[in-house]
Design a protein around this motif. Structure first.
Motif, mmCIF file in Angstrom:
data_model
loop_
_atom_site.group_PDB
_atom_site.id
_atom_site.type_symbol
_atom_site.label_atom_id
_atom_site.label_comp_id
_atom_site.label_asym_id
_atom_site.label_seq_id
_atom_site.Cartn_x
_atom_site.Cartn_y
_atom_site.Cartn_z
ATOM 1 N N UNK A 40 0.848 -1.182 0.000
ATOM 2 C CA UNK A 40 0.000 0.000 0.000
ATOM 3 C C UNK A 40 0.884 1.232 0.000
ATOM 4 N N UNK A 41 0.523 2.214 -0.813
ATOM 5 C CA UNK A 41 1.304 3.437 -0.931
ATOM 6 C C UNK A 41 1.251 4.251 0.372
ATOM 7 N N UNK A 42 2.256 5.125 0.578
ATOM 8 C CA UNK A 42 2.220 5.996 1.759
ATOM 9 C C UNK A 42 0.918 6.802 1.818
ATOM 10 N N UNK A 43 0.402 6.976 3.002
ATOM 11 C CA UNK A 43 -0.809 7.745 3.300
ATOM 12 C C UNK A 43 -2.095 7.022 2.869
ATOM 13 N N UNK A 44 -1.975 5.779 2.404
ATOM 14 C CA UNK A 44 -3.154 4.997 2.013
ATOM 15 C C UNK A 44 -3.404 3.820 2.950
ATOM 16 N N UNK A 45 -2.567 3.629 3.940
ATOM 17 C CA UNK A 45 -2.671 2.489 4.844
ATOM 18 C C UNK A 45 -3.488 2.900 6.070
ATOM 19 N N UNK B 22 -0.561 0.177 -7.943
ATOM 20 C CA UNK B 22 -0.242 1.607 -7.814
ATOM 21 C C UNK B 22 -0.068 2.264 -9.183
ATOM 22 N N UNK B 23 -0.616 3.452 -9.328
ATOM 23 C CA UNK B 23 -0.445 4.199 -10.567
ATOM 24 C C UNK B 23 0.962 4.803 -10.606
ATOM 25 N N UNK B 24 1.433 5.178 -11.791
ATOM 26 C CA UNK B 24 2.718 5.884 -11.865
ATOM 27 C C UNK B 24 2.680 7.158 -11.036
ATOM 28 N N UNK B 25 3.804 7.505 -10.430
ATOM 29 C CA UNK B 25 3.871 8.670 -9.549
ATOM 30 C C UNK B 25 3.371 9.935 -10.233
ATOM 31 N N UNK B 26 3.665 10.085 -11.522
ATOM 32 C CA UNK B 26 3.295 11.315 -12.219
ATOM 33 C C UNK B 26 1.792 11.463 -12.416
ATOM 34 N N UNK B 27 1.026 10.403 -12.168
ATOM 35 C CA UNK B 27 -0.428 10.488 -12.290
ATOM 36 C C UNK B 27 -1.102 10.876 -10.982
ATOM 37 N N UNK B 28 -0.356 10.831 -9.895
ATOM 38 C CA UNK B 28 -0.922 11.137 -8.581
ATOM 39 C C UNK B 28 -0.406 12.492 -8.093
ATOM 40 N N UNK B 29 -1.322 13.406 -7.828
ATOM 41 C CA UNK B 29 -0.950 14.693 -7.260
ATOM 42 C C UNK B 29 -0.451 14.494 -5.832
ATOM 43 N N UNK B 30 0.643 15.164 -5.478
ATOM 44 C CA UNK B 30 1.104 15.078 -4.100
ATOM 45 C C UNK B 30 0.034 15.644 -3.173
ATOM 46 N N UNK B 31 -0.291 14.893 -2.142
ATOM 47 C CA UNK B 31 -1.328 15.310 -1.212
ATOM 48 C C UNK B 31 -0.881 16.546 -0.437
#
Length: 520
Positions: free
Chosen positions: A265-270, A469-478
């Motif tokens: 699980x990605x950071x901040x999603x657990x 998990x999607x590629x990092x560039x598709x996810x806006x930094x929270x």
């Protein structure tokens, strides 16, 4: 509270939504979904004349006047394309001040004039998070007129914006007497328009959005039967704001590690890791499911005091047959909710158990859009107002194509059709009904309304589905936290012309006709 009934020399903005039959408060709520859809269509197709140079809602292009008030030149294109904004807080507050100063008095249908200070308070709240709609109407003022004197309303306008502050900060900013600063901050917080919590440095406050924020803080008053807090300060075009915030108010997290690729699980999603970082935790009745009981006139339901005993954690709504006590509040939000009597304190072990139970019950686990999450909701389209607002924007393809929905999850859903037995378990489980069994050979099809919550993978007997998990560039930094998110969304809305003039009379008439027709 002072009101004016005589004509004034100032410009007065007035909307009369009353048909010959009249539109009651309950009637307004009853046609809410249809109204939201009608307003969403208007938001795409119509623009007030004074906003003609601004791009439409949800546009990825910066507003033409982005540097008219400040020297700031706009958000980089790659961040704006993901729904984010890099507008500095100082510049955002200049836009807030300019918008607030443009407000005028509001004339009610009976001729009473709402003083401009209340219009400014509502405008300020509209500049946090997803806002409360550009277009107020008669019901939009009832709660404000109950909760604020004109003096307290003016003090609210003078409070530091977009930051945490103390009564001492208000004193230093305004020169008001110290005792008065403490008293007015506490009055406004008690009324539900400031979050309030204790720190080592004393009591800290900050202004909050209408949703998520003021709506929930007034939960106890709504549950007590005061309908003015159900509508609150929402405007006629409030629901359409869902499509213009850049990012969603909540985003979906995997319901369990087992549904992700390699159990990662990605950071901040657990969910459990988030819980482990919190010293204060509380569980509350779901606003949506509990409010539905009030709206349906169901009197035989637990009170907040009864929920606080812990004896009603297995209470299921007779309307949707879903568990009601499911909202997890953490940290500062937990402290404030507990102080208002609308949540009960629980341990970390209980919190983990309750979230596991929500996953087992088939809910989407949704977190506020921030790294330091303070709220995890357990949502389902059969009972959730958030889902209803998404659904009101149109068909699944339209919803999935909106700017905010692009950040509804940090994952993609992968399906191995070679393993799939076409049993339909995933379709029956999907909490947003995004799966049908009409693919090739009766295989499951997933539409663009999919939240990537993992519930279908959680119950798939063949383990044919997983979240990758999607590629990092598709996810806006929270953003950092709840308050930073409220500021970022406001900045995005200013950049893209979402915050602006109220709807025209013609737009209102068209929207009301469409909404009332759809409600019949």
């Amino acid at each position: 509270m002072k009101t004016k009934t005589q004509e004034t020399e100032e410009v007065v903005y007035s909307i009369n939504t009353q048909s010959e039959e009249g539109l009651s408060r309950r009637g307004f709520l009853g046609v809410g979904a249809a109204m939201a859809g009608a307003v969403a269509a208007l938001a795409v197709g119509c623009t007030p004349a004074s906003a003609a140079d601004k791009p439409g809602k949800g546009s990825a292009e910066p507003a033409a006047n982005v540097s008219s008030l400040t020297g700031w030149t706009g958000t980089p294109a790659d961040i704006a394309a993901l729904g984010g904004s890099t507008m500095p807080l100082a510049d955002l507050n200049k836009y807030r001040e300019d918008y607030i100063n443009k407000q005028v008095e509001f004339k009610l249908a009976d001729g009473t004039v709402v003083p401009v200070v209340y219009a400014k308070v509502r405008a300020l709240i509209h500049t946090y998070g997803m806002g409360c709609g550009n277009t107020p109407f008669d019901f939009s003022w009832e709660a404000l007129l109950k909760d604020f004197t004109e003096e307290d309303a003016q003090a609210f306008l003078e409070m530091p914006r977009g930051v945490e502050f103390t009564a001492m900060d208000l004193y230093e900013k305004t020169g008001r007497p110290r005792e008065e600063c403490t008293a007015v901050c506490d009055r406004v917080a008690t009324a539900g328009y400031l979050c309030r919590y204790e720190t080592a440095d004393g009591t800290v406050y900050h202004q909050v959005p209408y949703f998520q924020g003021i709506v929930e803080y007034h939960f106890d008053r709504t549950a007590a039967g005061d309908g003015s807090y159900n509508v609150g300060i929402a405007g006629l075009d409030y629901a359409a704001d869902t499509a213009g915030t850049g990012t969603p108010t909540f985003y979906a997290m995997p319901c369990d590690k087992s549904v992700t690729t390699d159990n990662v699980i990605l950071p901040f999603d657990d969910v459990q890791e988030i819980i482990n970082t919190k010293n204060k935790l509380a569980i509350a009745p779901c606003y949506c499911r509990y409010n539905a009981l009030y709206m349906a006139g169901i009197e035989d339901k637990p009170s907040f005091a009864e929920f606080a005993t812990g004896e009603f954690e297995d209470y299921f709504s007779p309307i949707c047959n879903q568990r009601v006590e499911t909202c997890l509040m953490m940290g500062r939000e937990a402290e404030y909710w507990i102080s208002r009597g609308i949540a009960r304190e629980i341990t970390r072990e209980q919190a983990g158990s309750y979230m596991k139970r929500s996953a087992d019950d088939g809910f989407i686990l949704q977190s506020c859009f921030g790294k330091d999450s303070e709220t995890i909701c357990s949502c389902h389209s059969d009972s959730c107002m958030i889902m209803s607002m998404w659904n009101a924007l149109g068909d699944p393809t339209t919803i999935g194509s909106t700017q905010p929905f692009g950040q509804i999850s940090h994952y993609s859903l992968k399906v191995e059709l070679s393993k799939c037995k076409k049993c339909g378990t995933c379709m029956q489980r999907c909490p947003v009904h995004a799966i049908t069994m009409d693919g090739e050979g009766g295989a499951p099809q997933v539409n663009m309304m999919c939240f990537r919550c993992g519930q279908c993978a959680y119950v798939c007997p063949e383990k044919a589905r997983e979240l990758a998990p999607r590629p990092d560039e598709e996810n806006l930094e929270l953003p950092r936290d709840f308050l930073d998110d409220a500021n970022m969304k406001a900045a995005y809305r200013f950049e893209h012309g979402v915050i602006g003039d109220p709807m025209s009379a013609e737009e209102i008439q068209g929207m009301m006709a469409a909404a009332q027709s759809a409600a019949k």
